[in-house]
Motif scaffolding. Structure first.
Motif, PDB file in Angstrom:
ATOM      1  N   LYS A 339       0.252 -15.384  63.111  1.00  0.00           N
ATOM      2  CA  LYS A 339       0.680 -15.350  62.098  1.00  0.00           C
ATOM      3  C   LYS A 339       2.035 -14.807  62.113  1.00  0.00           C
ATOM      4  O   LYS A 339       2.877 -15.213  61.223  1.00  0.00           O
ATOM      5  CB  LYS A 339      -0.375 -14.170  61.245  1.00  0.00           C
ATOM      6  CG  LYS A 339      -1.443 -14.901  60.689  1.00  0.00           C
ATOM      7  CD  LYS A 339      -2.321 -13.845  59.687  1.00  0.00           C
ATOM      8  CE  LYS A 339      -3.272 -14.320  59.089  1.00  0.00           C
ATOM      9  NZ  LYS A 339      -4.111 -13.143  58.151  1.00  0.00           N
ATOM     10  N   LYS A 342       4.031 -17.686  62.426  1.00  0.00           N
ATOM     11  CA  LYS A 342       3.738 -18.823  61.103  1.00  0.00           C
ATOM     12  C   LYS A 342       3.316 -20.056  61.742  1.00  0.00           C
ATOM     13  O   LYS A 342       3.337 -20.934  61.387  1.00  0.00           O
ATOM     14  CB  LYS A 342       4.932 -18.851  60.161  1.00  0.00           C
ATOM     15  CG  LYS A 342       5.176 -17.533  59.502  1.00  0.00           C
ATOM     16  CD  LYS A 342       6.319 -17.768  58.512  1.00  0.00           C
ATOM     17  CE  LYS A 342       6.910 -16.601  57.851  1.00  0.00           C
ATOM     18  NZ  LYS A 342       7.872 -16.687  56.529  1.00  0.00           N
ATOM     19  N   HIS A 366       3.681 -26.290  52.434  1.00  0.00           N
ATOM     20  CA  HIS A 366       4.362 -24.950  52.901  1.00  0.00           C
ATOM     21  C   HIS A 366       3.090 -23.962  53.238  1.00  0.00           C
ATOM     22  O   HIS A 366       2.868 -23.107  53.140  1.00  0.00           O
ATOM     23  CB  HIS A 366       4.848 -24.489  51.439  1.00  0.00           C
ATOM     24  CG  HIS A 366       3.907 -24.377  50.476  1.00  0.00           C
ATOM     25  ND1 HIS A 366       2.938 -23.300  50.221  1.00  0.00           N
ATOM     26  CD2 HIS A 366       3.634 -25.154  49.541  1.00  0.00           C
ATOM     27  CE1 HIS A 366       2.314 -23.554  48.992  1.00  0.00           C
ATOM     28  NE2 HIS A 366       2.771 -24.733  48.581  1.00  0.00           N
ATOM     29  N   GLU A 368       2.569 -23.102  56.473  1.00  0.00           N
ATOM     30  CA  GLU A 368       2.968 -21.950  57.360  1.00  0.00           C
ATOM     31  C   GLU A 368       3.031 -20.619  56.684  1.00  0.00           C
ATOM     32  O   GLU A 368       2.647 -19.411  56.865  1.00  0.00           O
ATOM     33  CB  GLU A 368       4.263 -22.093  57.957  1.00  0.00           C
ATOM     34  CG  GLU A 368       5.467 -22.081  57.098  1.00  0.00           C
ATOM     35  CD  GLU A 368       5.722 -23.900  56.823  1.00  0.00           C
ATOM     36  OE1 GLU A 368       6.696 -24.098  56.367  1.00  0.00           O
ATOM     37  OE2 GLU A 368       4.835 -24.801  57.044  1.00  0.00           O
ATOM     38  N   GLU A 369       3.637 -20.617  55.189  1.00  0.00           N
ATOM     39  CA  GLU A 369       3.656 -19.479  54.372  1.00  0.00           C
ATOM     40  C   GLU A 369       2.194 -19.080  54.048  1.00  0.00           C
ATOM     41  O   GLU A 369       1.822 -17.928  54.057  1.00  0.00           O
ATOM     42  CB  GLU A 369       4.539 -19.634  53.190  1.00  0.00           C
ATOM     43  CG  GLU A 369       5.867 -20.244  53.534  1.00  0.00           C
ATOM     44  CD  GLU A 369       6.667 -19.056  54.430  1.00  0.00           C
ATOM     45  OE1 GLU A 369       6.197 -17.860  54.245  1.00  0.00           O
ATOM     46  OE2 GLU A 369       7.734 -19.357  54.806  1.00  0.00           O
ATOM     47  N   GLU A 370       1.581 -19.886  53.819  1.00  0.00           N
ATOM     48  CA  GLU A 370      -0.134 -19.576  53.142  1.00  0.00           C
ATOM     49  C   GLU A 370      -0.797 -19.137  54.438  1.00  0.00           C
ATOM     50  O   GLU A 370      -1.370 -17.999  54.350  1.00  0.00           O
ATOM     51  CB  GLU A 370      -0.590 -20.845  52.844  1.00  0.00           C
ATOM     52  CG  GLU A 370      -0.088 -21.347  51.417  1.00  0.00           C
ATOM     53  CD  GLU A 370      -0.557 -20.344  50.268  1.00  0.00           C
ATOM     54  OE1 GLU A 370      -1.245 -19.417  50.369  1.00  0.00           O
ATOM     55  OE2 GLU A 370       0.264 -20.641  49.159  1.00  0.00           O
ATOM     56  N   ALA A 372       0.346 -17.349  57.051  1.00  0.00           N
ATOM     57  CA  ALA A 372       0.711 -16.323  57.372  1.00  0.00           C
ATOM     58  C   ALA A 372       0.338 -14.892  56.854  1.00  0.00           C
ATOM     59  O   ALA A 372       0.140 -13.956  56.928  1.00  0.00           O
ATOM     60  CB  ALA A 372       2.288 -16.114  57.498  1.00  0.00           C
ATOM     61  N   LYS A 373      -0.228 -15.440  55.252  1.00  0.00           N
ATOM     62  CA  LYS A 373      -0.597 -14.206  54.426  1.00  0.00           C
ATOM     63  C   LYS A 373      -2.275 -14.272  54.281  1.00  0.00           C
ATOM     64  O   LYS A 373      -3.001 -13.549  53.520  1.00  0.00           O
ATOM     65  CB  LYS A 373       0.121 -14.257  53.050  1.00  0.00           C
ATOM     66  CG  LYS A 373      -0.033 -15.391  52.353  1.00  0.00           C
ATOM     67  CD  LYS A 373       0.668 -15.430  51.176  1.00  0.00           C
ATOM     68  CE  LYS A 373       0.525 -16.585  50.181  1.00  0.00           C
ATOM     69  NZ  LYS A 373       1.479 -16.594  49.035  1.00  0.00           N
TER      70      LYS A 373
END
Length: 400
Positions: A339, A342, A366, A368-370, A372-373
Motif C-alpha cells: 500500500k 500503491k 485509478h 492504485e489510489e483505491e 492504498a486506502k
C-alpha cells in the motif's frame, strides 16, 4: 504401370526429397549456447550481457583444464534491445543460441526506468522459450551478477535457477516468475508484478576469479533477498524477507517454511509448516471495495528451546493461537508495504473485478489510489499436527 500408380510414385519421391534434413538445424560448432542474459541501462543505451557455456570444461571427465566453466560474459551497447543483442556477434566467435536460456537478470537501474521494452523484444524472438525465470539484481548491475562464479554447480546459471525454486518451495521468500507470467501481470490492471531480488554477498571482483570456485569457504556468493515491487513496468521498492513471505501466504505459494514463536517463559520454538491453503475474495461494503483473505496453515513442532509441556491441550491451543497471530502479522505487514508504494502485487483488483465488474470499470483507471486506502480483512486458521517424538524437551532437564 497405370497412371494412378505413376502419380503415387512421383508423390512419394517428392516427399522423400523434402525429408533430407531439418531446414533450421543448428550445428554445435556454429553456435554459442547462452544460459543467461543480463540487461542494464546507461543513460539512453542498453547494455546486454550473456553467459555462455564453455563446452570443453562442462564435458571434461577429469576436471577439465582448470579454466572457468563459462566464457567471460560479453557486453554490447545499443539504442534498442534487438540492436544490442545482435551487436554481440562482434565480440563472440559464433551466433548466440538462446533456446536454453534459464535466467534473465535485470539491473536495478533499468528496472526502475522500466522493463516493458525489454520484455516486448524478448517476446518477439521465435527462438526463445518462455520458461526461464526473471530476477532483479539488487544494488548491482546484471553484468556483475552474471560474472560471479559459484561453487556446487559448474554453471552459475544452474545455481541461480535451482536456488530460486528451492527457496520458494522450502522457505517462501522468493517468487518464480517466467516471461508469460510477467507480461500477464503487466497488462492486467488488477495486479502489479513482483520479481525475486538477487544480491552479491562479498567482493564482486574476487567473485569473478577461479579462486572463488576452489575455496572451501567462498568469499563471494549470490543470495536471493526479498521481492522487487513494481508499479506497472517500473520498480518502485522492495519487500524484506518477512514481507515477501506474507506475499506468498496471500497468493498460496507457500509449500513449506519455518515460523518462529516465543515461549511464555522465555526462549523460542520453531514450527515447520507442512500445508497451507488460501482464499481471496473481493466484496463491496457501503459502496467501498474490501478484500477478505483467508489462510489455513498446518505445521509440526520442529524445535523447542523452552520448558513448554507439549502433551497438554492448553499448550497446543496456545501454540495454534500464536502461530495464527504470527502468520496474520506477516500478511498485514506485506499488505502495508504494498500500500505504501500503491502497488497491488496481490491481485486484489482482480478479486474486486470478479465481485462487481461494473463497479470495477468505474475505478480501474485509478485503482492504485483505491488500493492504498481499501480495507483488507485477514483471517488465519492454524493447526498443530505433531509435536515430535518426545513430549517434553530434555534441554530443561539438563539445566536442572
Amino acid at each position: 504401370m497405370s497412371m494412378r500408380k505413376l502419380l503415387l510414385c512421383a508423390l512419394l519421391l517428392a516427399v522423400v526429397v523434402t525429408l533430407t534434413g531439418c531446414w533450421n538445424r543448428k550445428e554445435l560448432n556454429e553456435i554459442s549456447i547462452a544460459t543467461a542474459f543480463g540487461f542494464d541501462k546507461n543513460k539512453d543505451h542498453y547494455r546486454v550481457s550473456v553467459q555462455i557455456i564453455n563446452p570443453a570444461e562442462i564435458t571434461a571427465s577429469k576436471g577439465g583444464s582448470g579454466r572457468t566453466p563459462i566464457i567471460t560474459v560479453q557486453q554490447s551497447r545499443g539504442d534498442t534491445i534487438f540492436e544490442s543483442i545482435r551487436e554481440l556477434t562482434t565480440v563472440t566467435p559464433r551466433k548466440i543460441y538462446a533456446s536454453h536460456l534459464r535466467i534473465l537478470v535485470i539491473g536495478e537501474s533499468l528496472a526502475r526506468d522500466g522493463i516493458a521494452k525489454v520484455l516486448d523484444s524478448l517476446s518477439r524472438d521465435h527462438e526463445l522459450r518462455t520458461d526461464f525465470y526473471i530476477i532483479v539484481a539488487k544494488d548491482a548491475t546484471a553484468n556483475e551478477v552474471l560474472r560471479i562464479l559459484t561453487p556446487l554447480e559448474k554453471i552459475p546459471t544452474d545455481k541461480m535457477f535451482s536456488s530460486l525454486k528451492a527457496a520458494q518451495r522450502n522457505w517462501g521468500v522468493t517468487a518464480k516468475v517466467d516471461l508469460h507470467e510477467l507480461i500477464y501481470d503487466l497488462v492486467d490492471k488488477g495486479k502489479d508484478p513482483v520479481l525475486a531480488g538477487i544480491r552479491i554477498i562479498g567482493d564482486t571482483q574476487q567473485g569473478q576469479s577461479q579462486r572463488n570456485l576452489n575455496s572451501v569457504s567462498p568469499q563471494t556468493m549470490l543470495k536471493y533477498e526479498g521481492l522487487a515491487i513494481f508499479h506497472k513496468d517500473k520498480l518502485v521498492g522492495w519487500m524484506n524477507s518477512k514481507q515477501s513471505k506474507g506475499y506468498n501466504y496471500i497468493l498460496g505459494n507457500i509449500q513449506s517454511t519455518i515460523v518462529r514463536l516465543p515461549c511464555p517463559s522465555g526462549g523460542n520454538l520453531n514450527i515447520e509448516l507442512i500445508h497451507t491453503t488460501h482464499k481471496l475474495k473481493g466484496k463491496f461494503v457501503n459502496g467501498q471495495p474490501e478484500v477478505q483473505v483467508d489462510v489455513r496453515v498446518e505445521g509440526n513442532v520442529g524445535e523447542v528451546e523452552c520448558d513448554m509441556r507439549m502433551g497438554e491441550n492448553k499448550a497446543i491451543a496456545l501454540l495454534e493461537k500464536e502461530l495464527g497471530d504470527e502468520v496474520k502479522s506477516t500478511i498485514e505487514d506485506s499488505v502495508k508495504r504494498a500500500k505504501y508504494y500503491k502497488s497491488d502485487v496481490f491481485g486484489f483488483g482482480t478479486a474486486i473485478h470478479r465481485a462487481n465488474y461494473k463497479a470495477w470499470n468505474r475505478m480501474k483507471d485509478h485503482w492504485e489510489e483505491e488500493f492504498a486506502k481499501m480495507t483488507v480483512h485477514v483471517r488465519v486458521y492454524a493447526k498443530i499436527r505433531r509435536t515430535g517424538s518426545i513430549v517434553e524437551s530434555f534441554l530443561e532437564r539438563m539445566e536442572e
